[in-house]
Each structure stands twice: as C-alpha cells, then as structure tokens.
Design a protein around this motif. Structure first.
Motif, mmCIF file in Angstrom:
data_model
loop_
_atom_site.group_PDB
_atom_site.id
_atom_site.type_symbol
_atom_site.label_atom_id
_atom_site.label_comp_id
_atom_site.label_asym_id
_atom_site.label_seq_id
_atom_site.Cartn_x
_atom_site.Cartn_y
_atom_site.Cartn_z
ATOM 1 N N ALA A 279 0.857 -1.191 0.000
ATOM 2 C CA ALA A 279 0.000 0.000 0.000
ATOM 3 C C ALA A 279 0.885 1.230 0.000
ATOM 4 N N ARG A 280 0.725 2.048 -0.991
ATOM 5 C CA ARG A 280 1.487 3.284 -1.122
ATOM 6 C C ARG A 280 0.962 4.006 -2.348
ATOM 7 N N TYR A 348 -7.573 4.821 -0.035
ATOM 8 C CA TYR A 348 -6.332 4.783 0.753
ATOM 9 C C TYR A 348 -6.081 6.111 1.472
ATOM 10 N N ASP A 349 -5.891 6.032 2.774
ATOM 11 C CA ASP A 349 -5.526 7.211 3.582
ATOM 12 C C ASP A 349 -4.700 6.708 4.772
ATOM 13 N N ALA A 353 -3.807 2.922 5.811
ATOM 14 C CA ALA A 353 -2.377 2.593 5.828
ATOM 15 C C ALA A 353 -2.014 1.930 7.160
ATOM 16 N N GLU A 372 13.701 5.108 -5.325
ATOM 17 C CA GLU A 372 13.016 5.318 -4.048
ATOM 18 C C GLU A 372 13.949 6.066 -3.105
ATOM 19 N N THR A 376 8.809 4.775 3.699
ATOM 20 C CA THR A 376 8.618 4.752 5.156
ATOM 21 C C THR A 376 7.600 3.708 5.585
ATOM 22 N N LYS A 380 6.865 1.391 9.309
ATOM 23 C CA LYS A 380 5.616 1.250 10.073
ATOM 24 C C LYS A 380 5.275 -0.233 10.225
HETATM 25 C C1 LIG Z 1 3.551 5.727 5.018
HETATM 26 C C2 LIG Z 1 2.639 6.203 3.972
HETATM 27 C C3 LIG Z 1 3.103 6.409 2.660
HETATM 28 C C4 LIG Z 1 4.529 6.139 2.244
HETATM 29 O O1 LIG Z 1 4.616 4.832 1.774
HETATM 30 P P1 LIG Z 1 5.954 4.371 0.985
HETATM 31 O O2 LIG Z 1 5.950 2.897 1.064
HETATM 32 O O3 LIG Z 1 7.080 4.995 1.717
HETATM 33 O O4 LIG Z 1 5.804 4.873 -0.384
HETATM 34 C C5 LIG Z 1 2.216 6.868 1.703
HETATM 35 N N1 LIG Z 1 0.926 7.129 2.015
HETATM 36 C C6 LIG Z 1 0.433 6.940 3.255
HETATM 37 C C7 LIG Z 1 -1.008 7.222 3.529
HETATM 38 C C8 LIG Z 1 1.268 6.473 4.276
HETATM 39 O O5 LIG Z 1 0.788 6.305 5.508
#
Ligand SMILES: *Cc1c(COP(=O)(O)O)cnc(C)c1O
Length: 475
Positions: A279-280, A348-349, A353, A372, A376, A380
């Motif tokens: 998810a990104r 997606y939000d 996430a 990249e 991040t 998480k």
């Molecule tokens: C953490 C996060 C991202 C970043 O995701 P990457 O894998 O670093 O691209 C993007 N969108 C949301 C909503 C996030 O919480």
C-alpha cells in the motif's frame, strides 16, 4: 495579514494557527496560510484551495504564497527564526525574500558586499531533497515567472542562481542553502550524482512510533518497555518479551484488518494464511504490478504454499500511468480470484495505511533502484511485527539484514530490470518466505522480534529530528 504581489495584484495572505500538543506536553505552532479572503479577487481566493489543482501558473502562485508570504507572516508574527528548513524546492522563493531583506539591511548600514549577503542566507537555510524522480522537481519558464512575480527579482541574478533556461526550484535551493540533505544514505549518493558539485548529506527518514503502532502493540510496548513512545531506541528491549505476546499482538492487528476488509469490500480473508501487503502511492517506479508479472508462476507458488494479498493506494491526479496500473490490478485480481485471494482496499488514507501495515505478515516493496528516496511504510510495518520483503533501495539498504529483519529482492545494484526482480521475488517467496511461515513458526516469531528490535529503534522520527536539530538547524 500580509500581502504578496502576484500578477501585478496584491494578494492578502491570512494565517491560521493550529497548536499541536505533543505527548510530552510541548506545544508546536503550525501556521497555515490562506488566501480565501474578501480582500482578494475571486481568482486569488482559490490559490490555497487544492494541492494538485490547475497548471504551472497556479502552482507558482501557491509557491509565492508559501515562500514569500511565509517569510512575511513569520516576521509579522515576530517569530525569531534561526534556520529556515525547505522541504523540497516548493518554498525556495523564500530565499529571494531573504535576499531583499538582507540587501535592505546592508543598504541601511551603507555596506554592499554581495558575497556576505549570500553567505548569511546560506547560513540560515537548510534544504532537504526528497526524490530523484524528475516530476518531483518544480520548474517554471521565465515567462511564467515574469507574469506572476513581475519585477520582484533581478532576472540576471535569478538565472545565475536557479538556471538559465527555466527557474529550477531545486537549483535555487541548492545555491542558497548552506546545508543540503537527502532522506537516506543511498538517496544522498544518488542526489550527489544528480547535482554535481554540491555536497548532499544524509538524514535517513523515520516514522512516529506512537502514531503507527497498532493499539495491541501500543499496549504490549506500554507494559513491557517504558518510554517507548518518546525514546524509541528502547524498543530493542522487545527481545526480552515472550514470543507469544508479540505473535498475539500481531494476530489482533491482523484480525482487525480482516474485519475492516470485510466491512469495506465484503471479501473474507483467512487469518491462518500468510498475508502480503502493498500500500502506497501507485506510480510507475514503485512497480505495484511487479508481483503479478507472471500469473502462472504466482499461482503455482500459491498452490504449494497458499498466501493472500492486500493492496491499496491512489495515483497522483496527473499520473495517467499510475491510474492505469490501478485499473490493471483490479482486472488481475478478478482473474486470480479462484486461486489467490487478493483484495484492493479503496480510499487509501492514513487510517487504512495503519490498518494494512499492522495487519499484514509480509510487507512487500518493489521500487526500481535508485528511484526510491527512502520509503517509510516498511518502517511502520516492522514496528507492528511485519517482515519486509523489498528491493534494495532507499531506507531498506540500511535496514535489511537478510533472514533477520526481513529479506532483499535481488542484489544491491546490478541488474534492476523488472524481469530480474520479478524472478528474484518469486524465488524468495517460493523458497524462503512462505516455507518459513508454514514450517518454522518459531523462526518466524524470532524474526518478528528482531525486526522490532532493529528497525523502529533506529528508523523513528525522534532520531531523525535530533539529527536535523544538531546538524542542520544548529550549525
Ligand atoms: C507511510 C505512507 C506512505 C509512504 O509509503 P511508501 O511505502 O514509503 O511509499 C504513503 N501514504 C500513506 C497514507 C502512508 O501512511
């Protein structure tokens, strides 16, 4: 309020104050700039309406409000600013406002030393570049700049500082900021190659652990590891927590995710089956379709060692390729339905996430090196006991200990083509990741604890902010 000149008209900028209180009680003022005010013409009232609206002119007007308006608001509110930190080039016009201020001050003193003025501005500005991807760097034609800024600036000097053909906001920032950094070690190396002649340091990104820990992990950490929220290095003490407690916290997060998926999509996933998450932002270089490169092979793997997949993500409104990839993934999920259960969560939000990064067992990340900057979401995921499976790019170059914190897809450098990385991904899934989940549950739990001990103890926002404070702000 302060005014800036845009297209020859005064545009009034109104500040709003939002005060964030941290968990230690510290108050952090956040000032939000707004042009939706009666004193402005209808057209200008919309400048602060939408993040991704309009074209280049609209974007430049926003950057005038942020960069020039931002400095003026801070002065009007009597903030004593030691260092301006530019996140990307978007606020880089602030350096031109500082040039005006410094020159006026020199003039009042009867001095005229251009080198000294530049040195002072460079001393008070830091610049963080966040992406090697071209679309992330704002560029404006001088025709557009002249249309919006008029005679605000000396164009001969501006061309020297920001590019002869077009105003390159990154170049302007590079030239007037005395401290420049990228957001991971590898990204700093990549950026130095992109910007020859500039020193680019590295401050690797981190995540705010209190925000991203699922409630079950927050409870576990709270009981076993005092002060984990504001000194996350102590998370390495997870090693003395029983495996079962870590496993149970993760199972709770997994069930919560599946409940959410059922409510939003009607799809029923099986908590006993290993679950891959992706998810990104959906965009080309992150290769969201890489997992589905060879559906026959993917189904053969699932035949031996079943797994399920959860995906989510939006594309930038102007990214047609990203939108097409989302459509393609939806079609592919329908085709796979009988053999591999995959679900794409819409909308997606940050809330989604958090639920996906904490509820999946394996966090998949497939960017094409070296594009990249950091990434991040994997940080998480590790905080919530998920194991990363990622190409070696961005933050993962620093965090991957093969078979301990997670796994690499492919090598470091070399052939980074889609075909090679897809093959490497399938090999790792088939021969390492999925067999481990089914056949060596103790080793899996050991790895979960290693990931928690190694990843969020370092890749957290407290460590990141200390680095910025000691190296970029208090130079
Ligand atoms: C953490 C996060 C991202 C970043 O995701 P990457 O894998 O670093 O691209 C993007 N969108 C949301 C909503 C996030 O919480």
């Amino acid at each position: 309020m302060v005014a800036v000149r845009i297209g020859g008209r005064p545009v009034w900028v109104r500040p709003w104050l939002y005060v964030h209180t941290s968990s230690t009680g510290h108050k952090i003022p956040v000032i939000l700039l707004d042009t939706d005010h009666d004193a402005n013409q209808a057209e200008d009232r919309g400048i602060t309406n939408t993040l991704y609206g309009g074209g280049n002119e609209y974007r430049l007007r926003q950057e005038v409000v942020l960069g020039i308006g931002g400095v003026r608001i801070l002065r009007a509110l009597e903030f004593q600013v030691r260092t301006f930190h530019l996140n990307e080039g978007h606020a880089a016009l602030l350096t031109l406002e500082l040039l005006h201020e410094r020159r006026a001050a020199e003039k009042a003193l009867g001095a005229n030393d251009p080198a000294h003025v530049y040195a002072e501005i460079r001393n008070s500005c830091a610049f963080t570049t966040h992406t090697p991807v071209e679309a992330g760097h704002d560029r404006f034609s001088y025709e557009t700049v002249h249309g919006e800024l008029g005679d605000f600036t000396d164009y001969e000097e501006l061309r020297r500082l920001a590019g002869n053909d077009r105003l390159n906001m990154t170049q302007l920032a590079l030239n007037l900021c005395g401290y420049v950094n990228g957001v991971a070690l590898r990204h700093a190396e990549t950026s130095e190659k992109m910007f020859p002649g500039y020193r680019v340091r590295a401050v690797t990104n981190g995540v705010h652990v209190e925000t991203w820990a699922h409630a079950a992990f927050a409870k576990l950490y709270g009981e076993a590891i005092p002060h984990w929220q504001h000194e996350p290095i102590v998370l390495m003490r997870i090693l003395h927590v029983p495996d079962e407690a870590v496993w149970n916290a993760h199972q709770t997060a997994k069930r919560d995710l599946f409940t959410e998926i059922r409510a939003r999509t009607g799809v029923e996933l099986d908590p006993a089956v290993p679950t891959l998450g992706f998810a990104r932002r959906m965009t080309g270089y992150k290769r969201p379709t890489l997992l589905f490169s060879d559906l026959e092979r993917l189904q053969a793997i699932a035949g031996k060692t079943p797994f399920q997949v959860v995906l989510a993500g939006k594309a930038h409104p102007h990214d047609t390729d990203g939108k097409n990839k989302i459509r393609w993934i939806h079609d592919t999920i329908r085709r796979l339905d009988k053999n591999i259960r995959c679900v794409f969560l819409p909308g997606y939000d940050m809330e989604i996430a958090k639920s996906i990064v904490s509820g999946c067992d394996v966090w998949l990340n497939t960017p094409q090196p070296p594009l990249e900057a950091s990434g991040t979401s994997g940080m998480k995921a590790a905080l919530n006991g998920a194991l990363n499976l990622s190409t070696l790019d961005g933050w993962w170059v620093e965090a991957c200990i093969e078979g301990v914190t997670g796994w690499a897809i492919g090598g470091d450098g070399g052939d980074v083509s889609d075909a090679t990385h897809a093959g490497a991904l399938y090999d790792k899934l088939e021969h390492v990741v999925l067999p481990l989940y089914y056949n060596q549950p103790d080793k899996w739990r050991w790895m979960m604890k290693q990931a928690i001990a190694v990843v969020p103890s370092y890749f957290n926002s407290q460590r990141m902010m200390r680095r910025y404070a000691s190296e970029a702000y208090l130079r």
